[in-house]
Design a protein around this motif. Structure first.
Motif, PDB file in Angstrom:
ATOM      1  N   GLY A 333      51.011  44.656  48.010  1.00 37.99           N
ATOM      2  CA  GLY A 333      49.777  44.990  47.654  1.00 37.99           C
ATOM      3  C   GLY A 333      48.804  43.980  46.935  1.00 37.99           C
ATOM      4  O   GLY A 333      47.836  44.356  46.407  1.00 37.99           O
ATOM      5  N   GLU A 334      49.192  42.801  46.741  1.00 33.99           N
ATOM      6  CA  GLU A 334      48.520  41.747  46.022  1.00 33.99           C
ATOM      7  C   GLU A 334      47.196  41.365  46.966  1.00 33.99           C
ATOM      8  O   GLU A 334      47.200  41.833  48.300  1.00 33.99           O
ATOM      9  CB  GLU A 334      49.263  40.554  45.826  1.00 33.99           C
ATOM     10  CG  GLU A 334      50.452  40.899  44.899  1.00 33.99           C
ATOM     11  CD  GLU A 334      51.565  39.773  44.801  1.00 33.99           C
ATOM     12  OE1 GLU A 334      51.290  38.702  45.272  1.00 33.99           O
ATOM     13  OE2 GLU A 334      52.439  39.632  44.278  1.00 33.99           O
ATOM     14  N   PRO A 335      46.238  40.494  46.678  1.00 35.91           N
ATOM     15  CA  PRO A 335      45.051  40.167  47.559  1.00 35.91           C
ATOM     16  C   PRO A 335      45.661  39.365  48.782  1.00 35.91           C
ATOM     17  O   PRO A 335      46.763  38.721  48.451  1.00 35.91           O
ATOM     18  CB  PRO A 335      44.550  39.366  46.474  1.00 35.91           C
ATOM     19  CG  PRO A 335      44.741  39.589  45.003  1.00 35.91           C
ATOM     20  CD  PRO A 335      46.370  40.108  45.074  1.00 35.91           C
ATOM     21  N   LEU A 336      44.959  39.054  49.816  1.00 34.70           N
ATOM     22  CA  LEU A 336      45.018  38.682  50.791  1.00 34.70           C
ATOM     23  C   LEU A 336      45.304  37.289  50.736  1.00 34.70           C
ATOM     24  O   LEU A 336      44.571  36.603  49.732  1.00 34.70           O
ATOM     25  CB  LEU A 336      43.801  38.910  51.652  1.00 34.70           C
ATOM     26  CG  LEU A 336      43.825  38.322  53.055  1.00 34.70           C
ATOM     27  CD1 LEU A 336      44.806  39.255  54.086  1.00 34.70           C
ATOM     28  CD2 LEU A 336      42.088  38.722  53.718  1.00 34.70           C
ATOM     29  N   LEU A 337      46.217  36.523  51.359  1.00 28.91           N
ATOM     30  CA  LEU A 337      46.576  35.108  51.244  1.00 28.91           C
ATOM     31  C   LEU A 337      45.635  34.226  51.804  1.00 28.91           C
ATOM     32  O   LEU A 337      45.221  34.672  53.116  1.00 28.91           O
ATOM     33  CB  LEU A 337      47.994  34.800  51.591  1.00 28.91           C
ATOM     34  CG  LEU A 337      49.015  35.559  50.761  1.00 28.91           C
ATOM     35  CD1 LEU A 337      50.410  35.267  51.324  1.00 28.91           C
ATOM     36  CD2 LEU A 337      49.137  34.926  49.062  1.00 28.91           C
ATOM     37  N   ILE A 338      45.131  33.170  51.406  1.00 23.97           N
ATOM     38  CA  ILE A 338      44.283  32.215  51.956  1.00 23.97           C
ATOM     39  C   ILE A 338      44.628  30.700  51.757  1.00 23.97           C
ATOM     40  O   ILE A 338      44.328  29.964  52.794  1.00 23.97           O
ATOM     41  CB  ILE A 338      42.688  32.242  51.356  1.00 23.97           C
ATOM     42  CG1 ILE A 338      42.700  31.926  49.763  1.00 23.97           C
ATOM     43  CG2 ILE A 338      42.311  33.886  51.881  1.00 23.97           C
ATOM     44  CD1 ILE A 338      41.424  32.074  49.280  1.00 23.97           C
ATOM     45  N   ASP A 339      45.644  30.659  50.896  1.00 24.09           N
ATOM     46  CA  ASP A 339      46.005  28.943  50.657  1.00 24.09           C
ATOM     47  C   ASP A 339      47.272  28.627  51.565  1.00 24.09           C
ATOM     48  O   ASP A 339      48.191  29.479  51.678  1.00 24.09           O
ATOM     49  CB  ASP A 339      46.356  28.920  49.305  1.00 24.09           C
ATOM     50  CG  ASP A 339      46.809  27.267  49.031  1.00 24.09           C
ATOM     51  OD1 ASP A 339      45.975  26.392  49.100  1.00 24.09           O
ATOM     52  OD2 ASP A 339      47.979  27.178  48.760  1.00 24.09           O
ATOM     53  N   GLU A 418      17.410  43.820  45.617  1.00 18.95           N
ATOM     54  CA  GLU A 418      18.692  43.746  46.444  1.00 18.95           C
ATOM     55  C   GLU A 418      19.837  44.052  45.639  1.00 18.95           C
ATOM     56  O   GLU A 418      19.729  43.603  44.450  1.00 18.95           O
ATOM     57  CB  GLU A 418      18.838  42.421  47.411  1.00 18.95           C
ATOM     58  CG  GLU A 418      17.578  42.555  48.228  1.00 18.95           C
ATOM     59  CD  GLU A 418      17.601  41.010  48.809  1.00 18.95           C
ATOM     60  OE1 GLU A 418      17.487  40.721  50.031  1.00 18.95           O
ATOM     61  OE2 GLU A 418      17.996  40.011  48.200  1.00 18.95           O
ATOM     62  N   ALA A 419      20.631  44.837  45.926  1.00 16.39           N
ATOM     63  CA  ALA A 419      21.882  44.560  45.388  1.00 16.39           C
ATOM     64  C   ALA A 419      23.200  44.376  46.524  1.00 16.39           C
ATOM     65  O   ALA A 419      23.227  44.670  47.461  1.00 16.39           O
ATOM     66  CB  ALA A 419      22.344  46.368  45.251  1.00 16.39           C
ATOM     67  N   PHE A 420      23.837  43.233  45.856  1.00 13.54           N
ATOM     68  CA  PHE A 420      24.891  42.513  46.734  1.00 13.54           C
ATOM     69  C   PHE A 420      26.217  43.102  46.317  1.00 13.54           C
ATOM     70  O   PHE A 420      26.768  42.730  45.206  1.00 13.54           O
ATOM     71  CB  PHE A 420      24.772  41.193  46.451  1.00 13.54           C
ATOM     72  CG  PHE A 420      23.536  40.530  47.144  1.00 13.54           C
ATOM     73  CD1 PHE A 420      23.489  40.115  48.350  1.00 13.54           C
ATOM     74  CD2 PHE A 420      22.175  40.386  46.470  1.00 13.54           C
ATOM     75  CE1 PHE A 420      22.405  39.219  48.962  1.00 13.54           C
ATOM     76  CE2 PHE A 420      21.194  39.804  46.921  1.00 13.54           C
ATOM     77  CZ  PHE A 420      21.276  39.172  48.007  1.00 13.54           C
ATOM     78  N   VAL A 421      26.948  43.669  47.257  1.00 13.68           N
ATOM     79  CA  VAL A 421      28.082  44.493  46.691  1.00 13.68           C
ATOM     80  C   VAL A 421      29.294  43.450  47.494  1.00 13.68           C
ATOM     81  O   VAL A 421      29.271  43.265  48.598  1.00 13.68           O
ATOM     82  CB  VAL A 421      28.148  45.994  47.447  1.00 13.68           C
ATOM     83  CG1 VAL A 421      29.584  46.545  47.099  1.00 13.68           C
ATOM     84  CG2 VAL A 421      27.181  46.529  46.835  1.00 13.68           C
ATOM     85  N   SER A 422      30.186  43.101  46.775  1.00 10.60           N
ATOM     86  CA  SER A 422      31.175  42.029  47.054  1.00 10.60           C
ATOM     87  C   SER A 422      32.074  42.690  48.125  1.00 10.60           C
ATOM     88  O   SER A 422      32.043  44.183  48.416  1.00 10.60           O
ATOM     89  CB  SER A 422      32.161  41.797  46.004  1.00 10.60           C
ATOM     90  OG  SER A 422      33.036  42.841  45.506  1.00 10.60           O
ATOM     91  N   GLN A 423      32.933  41.964  48.881  1.00  7.48           N
ATOM     92  CA  GLN A 423      33.763  42.549  49.492  1.00  7.48           C
ATOM     93  C   GLN A 423      35.088  43.411  48.992  1.00  7.48           C
ATOM     94  O   GLN A 423      34.954  43.141  47.653  1.00  7.48           O
ATOM     95  CB  GLN A 423      34.472  41.181  50.471  1.00  7.48           C
ATOM     96  CG  GLN A 423      35.515  40.483  49.504  1.00  7.48           C
ATOM     97  CD  GLN A 423      34.682  39.304  48.934  1.00  7.48           C
ATOM     98  OE1 GLN A 423      33.544  39.683  48.392  1.00  7.48           O
ATOM     99  NE2 GLN A 423      35.535  38.532  48.426  1.00  7.48           N
ATOM    100  N   HIS A 424      35.633  43.971  49.697  1.00  3.72           N
ATOM    101  CA  HIS A 424      36.635  45.000  48.961  1.00  3.72           C
ATOM    102  C   HIS A 424      37.701  43.817  48.439  1.00  3.72           C
ATOM    103  O   HIS A 424      38.249  42.831  48.923  1.00  3.72           O
ATOM    104  CB  HIS A 424      37.345  45.639  50.311  1.00  3.72           C
ATOM    105  CG  HIS A 424      38.801  46.161  49.571  1.00  3.72           C
ATOM    106  ND1 HIS A 424      38.863  47.523  49.157  1.00  3.72           N
ATOM    107  CD2 HIS A 424      40.035  45.848  49.962  1.00  3.72           C
ATOM    108  CE1 HIS A 424      40.252  47.544  49.036  1.00  3.72           C
ATOM    109  NE2 HIS A 424      40.941  46.668  49.494  1.00  3.72           N
ATOM    110  N   ILE A 425      37.944  44.044  47.109  1.00  2.16           N
ATOM    111  CA  ILE A 425      38.909  43.253  46.044  1.00  2.16           C
ATOM    112  C   ILE A 425      40.160  43.927  46.152  1.00  2.16           C
ATOM    113  O   ILE A 425      41.171  43.221  46.385  1.00  2.16           O
ATOM    114  CB  ILE A 425      38.476  43.272  44.899  1.00  2.16           C
ATOM    115  CG1 ILE A 425      36.803  42.257  44.930  1.00  2.16           C
ATOM    116  CG2 ILE A 425      39.247  42.387  43.922  1.00  2.16           C
ATOM    117  CD1 ILE A 425      36.077  42.237  43.286  1.00  2.16           C
ATOM    118  N   GLY A 426      40.329  45.324  46.115  1.00  2.30           N
ATOM    119  CA  GLY A 426      41.463  46.061  46.160  1.00  2.30           C
ATOM    120  C   GLY A 426      42.011  46.551  44.806  1.00  2.30           C
ATOM    121  O   GLY A 426      40.889  46.770  44.022  1.00  2.30           O
ATOM    122  N   ASP A 427      43.064  46.839  44.341  1.00  2.00           N
ATOM    123  CA  ASP A 427      43.417  47.681  43.003  1.00  2.00           C
ATOM    124  C   ASP A 427      43.714  46.332  42.013  1.00  2.00           C
ATOM    125  O   ASP A 427      44.269  45.297  42.312  1.00  2.00           O
ATOM    126  CB  ASP A 427      44.792  48.316  43.453  1.00  2.00           C
ATOM    127  CG  ASP A 427      44.415  49.495  44.480  1.00  2.00           C
ATOM    128  OD1 ASP A 427      43.230  49.652  44.614  1.00  2.00           O
ATOM    129  OD2 ASP A 427      45.344  49.965  44.966  1.00  2.00           O
TER     130      ASP A 427
END
Length: 750
Positions: A333-339, A418-427
C-alpha cells in the motif's frame, strides 16, 4: 527558423495565449499557420503561456483562425491581442523561451497517438519497435517535467543529446516532432533493461513482470491464469481488492466485459483511464472477487503495444485475445515505485522479472480510474492523463495551499482563477506515503511558482496532513470535512449563493468532535449549517467496526431490540457472544456515517463480515442489485434526523434474499434521501443541492438520488472533474479558504 517574407504594411499584433499550450506542438502549429498567411514575426514559450507577434496583411485572419485548428492536446483559456509597432519582419520564426514568474502550465501525459503507432510497427521507420517513440501529440509531459517553461532542458530528457536525425526533425517545421521536447530514437534515446521478447515470454509462461511505465512501475501477468493472479495476490499481500486488466484494443474489450458506447469512448481518450464496466466472467476468478464489474484499460505507452503484439503473435491463443493484469507496483500500500534501484530491491520478492529503463520519472502518477454514470464520466481516482489540468474557479482567488485529508489524499494549489489538484497520492498512514505527500506539495508549488498565503486543512487534529499544515509556519484555515466535500462540488459548478449539500461518506471529524458521515448541510458562502444527519449507530470496537461489517450489523440488531440474536447470527465471529453486552454499556462510540450503514446492510444480508479493503462491503452490496426498489415506509425523518430502522428490520429478517435486500437497500436509501432533501428545500427555499462523499461512487445510489431530485424540481450537482471521495477534499478546502479570506481577510485566519 524563418518563413516567407511578409507584406510590410505596418500591421503588427502581439498575442498572449494562456492555457495548456506548452509541450503540445502549439509553437509549430503557430509557425505553420503564420506561414500559411504569409506573416512575419515570432512565437515563443514564456512564463505565462505562449507569446506571438505577427505582422502582415492577414494578421487578423490569423487571430481568428488560431483557436480553430489547435493541436489535439492544446487547451486555450485566453487569447489577448494588442497592436504593436511594426518592425518589418522578413519571416516567421520560433524564438527561445522567455523566463519569468510562471503562470502557464504543463499538460498531462497522453497515450501513444495513431501516427506514432504506425511508425512503431513500420519496418521502414527509424522508430520501428522503439518503446519510447513520441511526438507533440503524445507521450510523457507532466511526469518528466521538472519546471516551467516546458523545454527539454527542464525535463528528464535533458541527459539525452539528440542525434542528427532527431535534431533535424526537432528543427523541421514540417515535422510533427517540431520542438517535441521528448523526441528520442533508438540511436540517442532511453533504453529498456530487457527486450520485449523476454517480457512477453515471461507473461506467457505465467510469470509476474514489473515494467517501468509513464508514471511509475506496473506489475503485469496473464489475467486468464488463475495461478498467476493468485500468486500476484499472495506476493503483493492484496487479498481481495480488484485488479485492473489491460487489453490490446477496443475490439478485445467485448471478450471480457459488456461495455456501452460511452465506456468505450472513455477508454480511448488520450488519458487512457481504467474504466469500470460489467464483467463477463471470463478472466481468472481472483481478478475482482465477488464483484460484478472489472476495471479495463487500453495500452498507454509504446511498450504496452509491443508486448501485446508479441503475445498475440508469438504466443497466440486460438479463439481468444490476450488480457493482462496491469496494477500499480506499490508494495504494502505504499506509493508507486519510480526509482530503478529501489524497484529492483523492493520488487524482487514480487516480480519474476523487473524491467527498468534509463529515463527518470520526475513525478509519479498512478493510473486514473473512472466509471460512466448516466452517460457522464465519474472519477474514482484522478491521476495520470488528467493531472495537472486545473479546475476553473468562479473567480480569482489568493494563492492557497490545501492539504486534503488522510485517505485518498490529494493537495490543491490555487493560482488566479485556477485550482490545480494534484494526482492521487494515496493514504498517509505510512512514512513513505507522507514523504510522497510532501514531495507532491513541493513539486506543485515549485512548478506553478506559487507562494501560498494560507494553508487549508481538515479539522481532525491527528491527520498527517493537518500536522504538516501546522508545521508549515503559514497562516492556517481549518475546514470541516463534509463542508469541504460540498464546497468541492460548489466550486466546480461555479455556484454562487446558498446551496444544500447531501454528503454521504465513511468518516469525517465533525464540528462537535463526533464521527460524522451522513450529513445534510446548508452552505452559504464561507459558512455552513448542519440541517440534519443519519440516525446515529453504535460502533462496537470503535475503528474495528469500519473493518468488520458484522459489528455494524450487530449494532443494527441491537438498535432494533434484537441484540439477543447477535451471538447466534454471527457465531463464526469469536467476539460475537460478548457484543450484546458491550453495546449495552455507556460510552460506546456512535457514528452518523452512511458508509457504516452500507456495512450494516452487507453484514445483515450475509454478504461481507470482514473487509480486506476499504469499501469492499459496499461494492459487494452494489454488485447484487438487479433493480433498486424503494420500500414503502422504510424510513422516518424527525427533527432533521433520517432513520432507516424499518429498512434495517427488513434486511435483518432471516428469510431476506441478498439480491432482493440489496435492491431494497439502494432504492429505499435513495428515496429517503430525496425526501430528506426535499423537506429541507421547502424549509429553506434553496433548490440547488450538491451531492458528494465517497458513497456517491455507487452508480446506483448516485443515479437514483439525482433522478429523484430532478423529479422533485431540485437542481442536483454531482462532482464531474473530481472524485466525490476524499480525492476531492483539498479542492473544497481551497475554495472555503478563499471565501473566508474574501470575507474576513488574512487577519481573520488562525
Amino acid at each position: 527558423m524563418g518563413g516567407e517574407a511578409t507584406a510590410r504594411d505596418g500591421r503588427r499584433l502581439r498575442l498572449h495565449v494562456r492555457g495548456a499550450v506548452q509541450g503540445v506542438g502549439f509553437r509549430p502549429y503557430v509557425y505553420g499557420l503564420a506561414t500559411r498567411y504569409r506573416l512575419g514575426g515570432f512565437v515563443a514559450n514564456d512564463s505565462h503561456g505562449v507569446v506571438i507577434e505577427v505582422e502582415g496583411e492577414r494578421a487578423s485572419d490569423f487571430v481568428a483562425a488560431l483557436p480553430l485548428e489547435k493541436p489535439p492536446l492544446a487547451r486555450i483559456d485566453e487569447i489577448s491581442v494588442q497592436p504593436v509597432g511594426a518592425v518589418a519582419s522578413e519571416g516567421f520564426y520560433i524564438r527561445a523561451s522567455e523566463q519569468g514568474r510562471v503562470s502557464t502550465r504543463i499538460v498531462a501525459d497522453a497515450a501513444t497517438c495513431e501516427e506514432c503507432l504506425r511508425e512503431l510497427f513500420d519496418p521502414a521507420s527509424r522508430f520501428y519497435r522503439y518503446p519510447f517513440v513520441n511526438c507533440t501529440h503524445c507521450g510523457p509531459r507532466y511526469t518528466i517535467a521538472e519546471r516551467l517553461p516546458y523545454d527539454r532542458a527542464a525535463t528528464a530528457m535533458k541527459r539525452f543529446a539528440m542525434c542528427a536525425a532527431c535534431a533535424a526533425e526537432y528543427a523541421d517545421p514540417a515535422s510533427r516532432r517540431f520542438h517535441a521536447e521528448a523526441i528520442a530514437c533508438p540511436r540517442c534515446g532511453p533504453r529498456l533493461g530487457h527486450g520485449i521478447a523476454d517480457i512477453a515470454s515471461a507473461i506467457a509462461a505465467g510469470q509476474i513482470v514489473a515494467i517501468k511505465g509513464l508514471g511509475g512501475y506496473q506489475l503485469l501477468c496473464d489475467a486468464r491464469d488463475d495461478e498467476a493472479v493468485a500468486r500476484l495476490r499472495q506476493r503483493k499481500h492484496r487479498d481481495q481488492k480488484p485488479f485492473a486488466v489491460m487489453v490490446a484494443s477496443r475490439d478485445d474489450v467485448g471478450g471480457i466485459a459488456d461495455a456501452n458506447a460511452a465506456e468505450l469512448a472513455l477508454l480511448e481518450t488520450t488519458a487512457r483511464p481504467i474504466v469500470l464496466m460489467t464483467s463477463r466472467g471470463r478472466l481468472a476468478r481472483a481478478i475482482a472477487p465477488k464483484l460484478s464489474r472489472i476495471g479495463v484499460m487500453l495500452p498507454v505507452a509504446p511498450i504496452h503495444h509491443l508486448i501485446f503484439e508479441l503475445l498475440n503473435t508469438a504466443h497466440r491463443r486460438p479463439g481468444e485475445s490476450w488480457a493482462i493484469v496491469a496494477t500499480s507496483a506499490n508494495p504494502g500500500g505504499e506509493p508507486l515505485l519510480i526509482d530503478n534501484r529501489e524497484a529492483e530491491l523492493r520488487l524482487a520478492g514480487i516480480a519474476d522479472l523487473v524491467v527498468t529503463h534509463d529515463r527518470d520519472i520526475v513525478t509519479r502518477a498512478d493510473d486514473s480510474v473512472a466509471l460512466v454514470v448516466a452517460g457522464r464520466t465519474q472519477f474514482i481516482r484522478r491521476a495520470r492523463g488528467y493531472v495537472p489540468e486545473p479546475v476553473r474557479l468562479p473567480r480569482t482567488v489568493p494563492p492557497i495551499l490545501a492539504v486534503g485529508g488522510t485517505l485518498k489524499s490529494t493537495v490543491t494549489v490555487t493560482r488566479g482563477s485556477e485550482a490545480f489538484v494534484s494526482q492521487h497520492i494515496g493514504d498517509l498512514d505510512t512514512a513513505e506515503g507522507v514523504r510522497f505527500f510532501e514531495e507532491t506539495v513541493g513539486h506543485l508549488l515549485s512548478t506553478l511558482d506559487v507562494e501560498p498565503i494560507v494553508v487549508a486543512h481538515d479539522l481532525h487534529p491527528n491527520m498527517a496532513s493537518t500536522q504538516f499544515a501546522e508545521a508549515s509556519g503559514r497562516r492556517l484555515i481549518a475546514v470541516q470535512h463534509h463542508h469541504a466535500h460540498a464546497a468541492a462540488v460548489i466550486a466546480e459548478h461555479g455556484v454562487t449563493g446558498a446551496a444544500l449539500a447531501l454528503v454521504l461518506d465513511g468518516f469525517g471529524h465533525g464540528s462537535d468532535g463526533g464521527n460524522w458521515g451522513g450529513e445534510l448541510l446548508l452552505c452559504e458562502e464561507a459558512t455552513f449549517r448542519r440541517l440534519g444527519h443519519l440516525a446515529p449507530m453504535k460502533m462496537a470496537g470503535g475503528d474495528r467496526a469500519a473493518r468488520e461489517p458484522w459489528r455494524m450489523a450487530a449494532s443494527a440488531l441491537h438498535g432494533l431490540a434484537r441484540g439477543n440474536v447477535i451471538a447466534t447470527r454471527f457465531a463464526a465471529q469469536p467476539q460475537a457472544a460478548r457484543l450484546h453486552a458491550l453495546l449495552d454499556q455507556p460510552g460506546v462510540p456512535v457514528t452518523t456515517s452512511a458508509g457504516r450503514l452500507f456495512d450494516a446492510a452487507a453484514g445483515l444480508l450475509g454478504l461481507c463480515q470482514v473487509q480486506s479493503y476499504e469499501g469492499e462491503a459496499a461494492m459487494m452490496l452494489e454488485a447484487r442489485v438487479r433493480a433498486p426498489c424503494a420500500m414503502k415506509d422504510g424510513w422516518s425523518i424527525e427533527d432533521g434526523v433520517l432513520s432507516l430502522s424499518p429498512l434495517l428490520a427488513r434486511l435483518a429478517a432471516e428469510d431476506t434474499d441478498p439480491v432482493e435486500g440489496a435492491g431494497l437497500f439502494h432504492g429505499t436509501l435513495a428515496a429517503a434521501c430525496v425526501d430528506w432533501i426535499g423537506r429541507a428545500a421547502r424549509e429553506t427555499g434553496v433548490t440547488t443541492v450538491a451531492l458528494s462523499g465517497g458513497c456517491f461512487l455507487n452508480a446506483i445510489l448516485s443515479s437514483e438520488i439525482e433522478r429523484g431530485c430532478i423529479a422533485a424540481g431540485l437542481l442536483p450537482l454531482l462532482p464531474r472533474q473530481m472524485p466525490p471521495n476524499d480525492g476531492g477534499l483539498s479542492l473544497g478546502q481551497a475554495w472555503i479558504a478563499a471565501l473566508r479570506l474574501e470575507q474576513y481577510g488574512l487577519e481573520g485566519t488562525a
